[in-house]
Design an enzyme around this catalytic site. Structure first.
Site, PDB file in Angstrom:
ATOM      1  N   TYR A   3       0.889  -1.283  -0.103  1.00  0.00           N
ATOM      2  CA  TYR A   3      -0.022  -0.115   0.000  1.00  0.00           C
ATOM      3  C   TYR A   3       0.890   1.239   0.081  1.00  0.00           C
ATOM      4  O   TYR A   3       0.427   2.249  -0.647  1.00  0.00           O
ATOM      5  CB  TYR A   3      -0.948  -0.107   1.208  1.00  0.00           C
ATOM      6  N   GLU A  65       3.059   2.160  15.286  1.00  0.00           N
ATOM      7  CA  GLU A  65       4.026   1.966  14.212  1.00  0.00           C
ATOM      8  C   GLU A  65       3.435   1.567  12.744  1.00  0.00           C
ATOM      9  O   GLU A  65       3.739   2.022  11.755  1.00  0.00           O
ATOM     10  CB  GLU A  65       4.930   0.975  14.548  1.00  0.00           C
ATOM     11  N   GLY A  75     -13.751   0.692   6.105  1.00  0.00           N
ATOM     12  CA  GLY A  75     -15.140   1.391   6.011  1.00  0.00           C
ATOM     13  C   GLY A  75     -16.005   0.669   6.993  1.00  0.00           C
ATOM     14  O   GLY A  75     -17.181   1.062   7.291  1.00  0.00           O
ATOM     15  N   ASN A 106      -1.143   9.906   1.589  1.00  0.00           N
ATOM     16  CA  ASN A 106      -2.204   8.848   1.787  1.00  0.00           C
ATOM     17  C   ASN A 106      -3.656   9.753   2.221  1.00  0.00           C
ATOM     18  O   ASN A 106      -3.746   9.895   3.401  1.00  0.00           O
ATOM     19  CB  ASN A 106      -1.749   7.878   2.979  1.00  0.00           C
ATOM     20  N   TYR A 113      -8.218   9.739   9.919  1.00  0.00           N
ATOM     21  CA  TYR A 113      -7.599  10.438  11.269  1.00  0.00           C
ATOM     22  C   TYR A 113      -7.944  11.763  11.530  1.00  0.00           C
ATOM     23  O   TYR A 113      -8.206  11.979  12.935  1.00  0.00           O
ATOM     24  CB  TYR A 113      -5.978  10.516  11.124  1.00  0.00           C
TER      25      TYR A 113
END
Length: 145
Positions: A3, A65, A75, A106, A113
């Site tokens: 990713y 981390e 989701g 990202n 967040y």
């Protein structure tokens, strides 16, 4: 690593993870599973964390981390649930804060967040890193051998 578009640079192996997480205890992990307590199903999420210490607050902190949720389960609240469990760990250890890093590109994670968790970007700080060769070079500054 995939990713983050850096699969070729990942060096972790199952043996390294076993040694450093479960034997030497350099970090801890929370796992999320599909299913129920009676029939766990498969692992669908992971939060890997360790404790640091702040001279500013005089208390420990929790550093996240890695956070991973399988693509098919994003989701569905798995990330929020992992953060909820991390909060419980942080409070049980009198942590003054939780910190983590996110890649600047990202956007889905940054939105999660900030909007879902209320996290605040640390834009005044820049991350720094030395890898193994840089750590080795630091030894030249030692006062004693």
């Amino acid at each position: 690593a995939t990713y983050e578009k850096a699969a070729d640079s990942a060096k972790a192996t199952p043996e390294l993870l076993k040694t450093n997480l479960f034997e030497k205890k350099h970090g801890s992990a929370l796992l999320a599973f599909s299913g129920s307590p009676d029939a766990e199903g498969e692992a669908i999420g992971l939060a890997l964390y360790f404790f640091n210490f702040s001279t500013w607050t005089g208390r420990p902190g929790l550093y996240l981390e890695d956070l991973f949720v399988s693509e098919k389960d994003r989701g569905a609240g798995v990330g929020k649930a992992l953060f909820g469990e991390l909060a419980a760990v942080a409070q049980a250890n009198n942590c003054a804060r939780m910190d983590w890093a996110v890649l600047k590109w990202n956007k889905p994670s940054i939105d999660f967040y900030e909007k879902s968790l209320g996290a605040v970007p640390m834009s005044e700080w820049q991350g720094m890193r030395l890898e193994e060769d840089g750590i080795e070079r630091l030894k030249r500054f030692r006062i004693s051998s």
